[in-house]
Design a protein around this motif. Structure first.
Motif, mmCIF file in Angstrom:
data_model
loop_
_atom_site.group_PDB
_atom_site.id
_atom_site.type_symbol
_atom_site.label_atom_id
_atom_site.label_comp_id
_atom_site.label_asym_id
_atom_site.label_seq_id
_atom_site.Cartn_x
_atom_site.Cartn_y
_atom_site.Cartn_z
ATOM 1 N N ARG A 1 33.749 146.044 78.339
ATOM 2 C CA ARG A 1 32.767 145.790 79.385
ATOM 3 C C ARG A 1 32.187 147.095 79.916
ATOM 4 O O ARG A 1 32.861 148.132 79.947
ATOM 5 N N ALA A 2 30.930 147.011 80.346
ATOM 6 C CA ALA A 2 30.253 148.208 80.838
ATOM 7 C C ALA A 2 30.869 148.712 82.134
ATOM 8 O O ALA A 2 30.910 149.907 82.393
ATOM 9 N N SER A 3 31.335 147.790 82.945
ATOM 10 C CA SER A 3 31.912 148.173 84.231
ATOM 11 C C SER A 3 32.889 147.099 84.669
ATOM 12 O O SER A 3 32.616 145.900 84.515
ATOM 13 N N VAL A 4 34.041 147.506 85.170
ATOM 14 C CA VAL A 4 35.035 146.547 85.647
ATOM 15 C C VAL A 4 35.595 147.013 86.987
ATOM 16 O O VAL A 4 35.602 148.210 87.294
ATOM 17 N N LEU A 5 36.070 146.053 87.750
ATOM 18 C CA LEU A 5 36.718 146.372 89.021
ATOM 19 C C LEU A 5 38.178 146.706 88.759
ATOM 20 O O LEU A 5 38.877 145.991 88.041
ATOM 21 N N GLN B 1 26.425 149.119 77.269
ATOM 22 C CA GLN B 1 25.884 149.486 78.557
ATOM 23 C C GLN B 1 24.429 149.037 78.614
ATOM 24 O O GLN B 1 23.835 148.678 77.597
ATOM 25 N N ASP B 2 23.868 149.025 79.821
ATOM 26 C CA ASP B 2 22.479 148.601 79.980
ATOM 27 C C ASP B 2 21.537 149.556 79.247
ATOM 28 O O ASP B 2 21.767 150.774 79.183
ATOM 29 N N LEU B 3 20.467 148.985 78.725
ATOM 30 C CA LEU B 3 19.442 149.776 78.052
ATOM 31 C C LEU B 3 18.389 150.199 79.065
ATOM 32 O O LEU B 3 17.745 149.368 79.691
ATOM 33 N N THR B 4 18.217 151.487 79.248
ATOM 34 C CA THR B 4 17.191 152.009 80.156
ATOM 35 C C THR B 4 15.953 152.401 79.345
ATOM 36 O O THR B 4 16.042 152.606 78.120
ATOM 37 N N PRO B 5 14.783 152.515 79.990
ATOM 38 C CA PRO B 5 13.574 152.951 79.262
ATOM 39 C C PRO B 5 13.761 154.295 78.561
ATOM 40 O O PRO B 5 13.278 154.490 77.441
ATOM 41 N N ILE C 1 45.418 150.309 99.623
ATOM 42 C CA ILE C 1 44.794 149.675 98.467
ATOM 43 C C ILE C 1 43.353 150.164 98.338
ATOM 44 O O ILE C 1 42.601 150.181 99.311
ATOM 45 N N TYR C 2 42.961 150.567 97.124
ATOM 46 C CA TYR C 2 41.599 151.016 96.862
ATOM 47 C C TYR C 2 40.952 150.113 95.811
ATOM 48 O O TYR C 2 41.582 149.749 94.816
ATOM 49 N N TYR C 3 39.682 149.783 96.039
ATOM 50 C CA TYR C 3 38.896 149.002 95.080
ATOM 51 C C TYR C 3 37.757 149.884 94.578
ATOM 52 O O TYR C 3 37.033 150.483 95.368
ATOM 53 N N THR C 4 37.585 149.945 93.266
ATOM 54 C CA THR C 4 36.478 150.724 92.726
ATOM 55 C C THR C 4 36.073 150.188 91.361
ATOM 56 O O THR C 4 36.866 149.522 90.680
ATOM 57 N N ASN C 5 34.834 150.441 90.978
ATOM 58 C CA ASN C 5 34.364 150.079 89.644
ATOM 59 C C ASN C 5 34.565 151.248 88.703
ATOM 60 O O ASN C 5 34.385 152.410 89.071
ATOM 61 N N ILE C 6 34.914 150.915 87.475
ATOM 62 C CA ILE C 6 35.114 151.944 86.470
ATOM 63 C C ILE C 6 34.420 151.501 85.193
ATOM 64 O O ILE C 6 34.444 150.328 84.826
ATOM 65 N N GLY C 7 33.761 152.435 84.521
ATOM 66 C CA GLY C 7 33.067 152.074 83.284
ATOM 67 C C GLY C 7 32.083 153.139 82.883
ATOM 68 O O GLY C 7 32.020 154.225 83.467
ATOM 69 N N THR C 8 31.274 152.794 81.892
ATOM 70 C CA THR C 8 30.341 153.794 81.368
ATOM 71 C C THR C 8 29.252 154.144 82.357
ATOM 72 O O THR C 8 28.569 155.146 82.197
ATOM 73 N N SER C 9 29.076 153.286 83.397
ATOM 74 C CA SER C 9 28.038 153.589 84.384
ATOM 75 C C SER C 9 28.481 154.636 85.385
ATOM 76 O O SER C 9 27.707 155.095 86.193
ATOM 77 N N ASN C 10 29.784 155.012 85.345
ATOM 78 C CA ASN C 10 30.268 156.004 86.306
ATOM 79 C C ASN C 10 29.708 157.383 85.991
ATOM 80 O O ASN C 10 29.446 157.716 84.855
ATOM 81 N N ARG D 1 43.945 162.086 81.842
ATOM 82 C CA ARG D 1 43.272 163.108 81.032
ATOM 83 C C ARG D 1 42.074 163.672 81.788
ATOM 84 O O ARG D 1 41.238 162.922 82.298
ATOM 85 N N THR D 2 41.975 164.958 81.861
ATOM 86 C CA THR D 2 40.868 165.611 82.558
ATOM 87 C C THR D 2 39.534 165.221 81.910
ATOM 88 O O THR D 2 39.384 165.276 80.679
ATOM 89 N N GLY D 3 38.580 164.817 82.757
ATOM 90 C CA GLY D 3 37.258 164.443 82.283
ATOM 91 C C GLY D 3 37.125 162.999 81.847
ATOM 92 O O GLY D 3 36.020 162.557 81.511
ATOM 93 N N SER D 4 38.222 162.259 81.841
ATOM 94 C CA SER D 4 38.185 160.855 81.414
ATOM 95 C C SER D 4 37.569 159.985 82.502
ATOM 96 O O SER D 4 37.310 160.432 83.627
ATOM 97 N N LEU D 5 37.321 158.695 82.164
ATOM 98 C CA LEU D 5 36.792 157.760 83.156
ATOM 99 C C LEU D 5 37.710 157.651 84.356
ATOM 100 O O LEU D 5 37.254 157.609 85.504
ATOM 101 N N ALA D 6 39.015 157.602 84.092
ATOM 102 C CA ALA D 6 39.967 157.498 85.198
ATOM 103 C C ALA D 6 39.899 158.733 86.091
ATOM 104 O O ALA D 6 39.925 158.625 87.330
ATOM 105 N N HIS D 7 39.784 159.907 85.465
ATOM 106 C CA HIS D 7 39.696 161.157 86.228
ATOM 107 C C HIS D 7 38.421 161.192 87.060
ATOM 108 O O HIS D 7 38.432 161.589 88.232
ATOM 109 N N GLN D 8 37.288 160.781 86.464
ATOM 110 C CA GLN D 8 36.024 160.759 87.194
ATOM 111 C C GLN D 8 36.058 159.775 88.366
ATOM 112 O O GLN D 8 35.385 159.992 89.376
ATOM 113 N N THR D 9 36.831 158.724 88.220
ATOM 114 C CA THR D 9 36.907 157.706 89.273
ATOM 115 C C THR D 9 37.818 158.138 90.414
ATOM 116 O O THR D 9 37.753 157.587 91.507
#
Length: 472
Positions: A450-454, A281-285, A463-472, A410-418
Motif C-alpha cells: 500500500r502507498a500509505s498505511v496507519l 503510489q499516486d501518479l502526479t503530472p 500512544i502515537y498515530y502516524t501514516n507511513i509509506g512512499t508518500s512520506n 535503518r538510517t534513512g528508511s521509511l521508519a527512520h523518516q517517520t
C-alpha cells in the motif's frame, strides 16, 4: 264470491324446473380441461424446487452493551458536546438484538454457507430448516474480508445438498434466481438477470468488496447468505445485502470464489490472505511526464518485491497501472481497493503503460509469504522487531505487553523518516492489531503493498498515530 289464484305458487314449480334443467345442462356442457401442471413447470420453477430444500433461515442473538446517558432528556448541542467526555462514567446496560439471514447447505453432514456479516458478534445462532424446528449452530470459520462464514448443525440424518455450479462461464443477461428469507419471510424467491461481473462495492463498515456479481433481482435484509441459482438449478453465487444504498439491484459472491474460501475455512477456520508483491503510489503530472505517459490517472509502481507474483509476471518500478480487470484505476488507493481480498490462485489482469506502450499483464495472487515477512520488514520498512518478552520489557523498559518491539531502525528508511526508534512498540499496522509476531508478519506483508498505511506506536505510556509509506 269470485275465487282468486296465488300466482307466486304457480311460478314456483316452474322456476324449480328451469333451475334443475340448467344444472343438468351444465353437467353435460363441455368444460375446459384443467391446465396441466407439467406444462406450467418452467425452468425457473424446476430450479426453485431443486434448491429450496437446502435453503435455511438463520437467526442470531447479539448481546449489546450501551451507556445510559443521564442527560438524555436534554437533547441539545450543549449537552451533546459532553457525551464523549462522560460516556465512560455512565452506567451501562445489556440488551439482546436479533438479526435474520439466510444460508444454504453445502454438505450432507450439516455444513452451511452464509455471509460473515449475518453472524458477526452473535452470542447464539439458530438455523431453521424447511418444515423443521430450530437447531443451534456453531461457527466453523468466518472471514469478513470476503463476507463468508461456515456454520455446522447436528441433525443425525443426511441433509439435502443442491448442485454447485460454476461462475467462470456466466453470461451477462442470463436469468438468475435469488432465494432467501427477506424480512423473515420464509423462502422468498426473486428473479432477474445477471447485469455485470467484477463489481467492487463498499459496505456499511467502509470495507471494499471485490469481484462481486451484479444482478437486478432485489436482495433485501434477510436475503443475505442465500443462494443465487441458474436455470439448471445450480448455485452460482451467494447473495449479500451489504450495500445498503442498493435500489432494485443486488450483489452476489461468485460460487467459484466462495468454494475456494470454503475449503480454507474448513481446513483452518480462516481464509489465508494473498498478495501481489508490489507497491504503488499516486501518479502526479510530473511523474507522468517523466515516464512519457500522456494520461493523468493511474497507479505508479514504485517497488516490486523480488520473487513475488508481480516480479514473476514481469512488472517493474515505473510501470503505470491504468486498469484492473478492465476497470479504470485512477489512484493508488483505487488500485489497492480493487486487489484487496484476492485469494491465492486468483488472477488480476492489469492494463499497464510500460516503455511507451500499453500491455495487459496477468498477475496470479499467492499466499502471503509469512516466512519472509521479517525480510520484507527490513527491506520496505527498515526495522527489525521481536516479541514483547519479559527480557524485552526489562531491556527497553516497556509499559506494553502486546505488540512487537523495534530492536533496530535503518538510517534513512521509511521508519527512520517517520520518527520510529529503537524501543518503540508497534501496536497496530494497516488496521491490523498487533499482539504477537504472527500478527506483525501478516500486517507487514499486506502493508508493503500500500502507498500509505496507519501505524500505531507506543513509546512508554504514550500512544502515537502516524501514516507511513512512499508518500512520506
Amino acid at each position: 264470491m269470485k275465487k282468486t289464484t296465488n300466482k307466486s305458487s304457480i311460478r314456483t314449480p316452474a322456476r324449480l324446473f328451469i333451475l334443475v334443467c340448467a344444472v343438468a345442462g351444465l353437467a353435460f356442457y363441455p368444460q375446459p380441461a384443467l391446465a396441466d401442471r407439467d406444462s406450467r413447470r418452467t425452468p425457473v420453477v424446476s430450479a426453485i424446487e431443486a434448491v429450496s430444500p437446502a435453503v435455511v433461515n438463520i437467526s442470531t442473538e447479539q448481546i449489546v452493551r450501551e451507556s445510559i446517558n443521564p442527560f438524555g432528556g436534554f437533547r441539545n448541542d450543549f449537552f451533546s458536546e459532553f457525551d464523549d467526555f462522560f460516556k465512560d462514567m455512565f452506567p451501562t446496560r445489556e440488551r439482546t438484538r436479533q438479526t435474520l439471514g439466510s444460508g444454504v447447505i453445502i454438505d450432507k453432514d450439516g455444513y452451511i454457507l452464509t455471509n460473515a456479516h449475518v453472524i458477526t458478534q452473535a452470542s447464539k445462532i439458530t438455523v431453521a430448516m424447511p418444515g423443521s424446528d430450530e437447531i443451534e449452530a456453531t461457527v466453523v470459520g468466518a472471514d469478513p474480508n470476503i463476507d463468508l462464514a461456515i456454520l455446522k448443525i447436528e441433525t443425525g440424518s443426511p441433509l439435502p445438498v443442491p448442485a454447485i455450479g460454476r461462475s467462470d462461464d456466466l453470461m451477462i443477461g442470463e436469468t438468475v434466481i435469488a432465494i432467501g428469507n427477506p424480512f423473515g419471510l420464509e423462502h422468498t424467491v426473486t428473479t432477474g438477470v445477471l447485469s455485470a461481473l467484477n463489481r467492487s462495492i463498499q459496505g456499511g463498515d467502509g470495507r471494499v468488496y471485490n469481484n462481486f456479481m451484479q444482478i437486478d433481482a432485489s436482495i433485501n435484509p434477510g436475503n443475505s447468505g442465500g443462494p443465487l441459482v441458474n436455470l439448471d438449478g445450480e448455485i452460482i453465487g451467494i447473495n449479500t445485502a451489504i450495500y445498503a444504498r442498493a435500489q432494485g439491484i443486488g450483489f452476489a459472491i461468485p460460487i467459484d470464489r466462495a468454494m475456494r474460501a470454503v475449503q480454507e475455512l474448513l481446513e483452518s477456520g480462516e481464509v489465508k490472505r494473498a498478495w501481489l508483491g508490489l507497491q504503488v503510489q499516486d501518479l502526479t503530472p510530473r511523474l507522468a511526464k517523466q515516464f512519457g505517459y500522456s494520461g493523468s490517472r493511474g497507479a505508479l509502481v514504485s517497488d516490486v518485491i523480488a520473487g513475488g507474483p508481480a516480479d514473476n509476471a514481469g512488472l517493474k518500478p515505473g510501470d503505470i497501472i491504468t486498469r484492473v480487470n478492465d476497470q479504470p484505476t485512477h489512484t493508488a488507493h483505487d488500485f489497492t481497493n480493487k486487489v484487496t481480498g484476492l485469494l491465492a490462485g486468483e488472477r488480476a489482469n492489469l492494463t499497464v503503460f510500460s516503455n511507451g506502450r500499453d500491455k495487459v499483464v496477468t498477475v496470479t495472487a499467492e499466499a502471503l509469504p509469512l516466512d519472509t515477512a521479517e525480510d520484507i520488514a527490513r527491506q520496505w520498512l527498515g526495522v527489525e522487531v521481536r516479541e514483547v518478552s519479559d527480557e524485552a520489557v526489562k531491556t527497553f523498559r516497556l509499559a506494553a505487553r502486546d505488540g512487537v518491539v523495534v530492536t533496530a531502525v535503518r538510517t534513512g528508511s521509511l521508519a527512520h523518516q517517520t520518527g520510529i526508534r529503537q524501543g518503540d512498540v508497534i501496536r497496530q499496522l494497516g488496521g491490523i492489531e498487533i499482539r504477537a509476531m504472527r500478527d506483525f508478519h501478516k500486517a507487514v506483508v499486506l502493508a508493503a503493498e500500500r502507498a500509505s498505511v496507519l501505524i500505531v506506536i507506543q513509546r512508554g505510556r504514550t500512544i502515537y498515530y502516524t501514516n507511513i509509506g512512499t508518500s512520506n
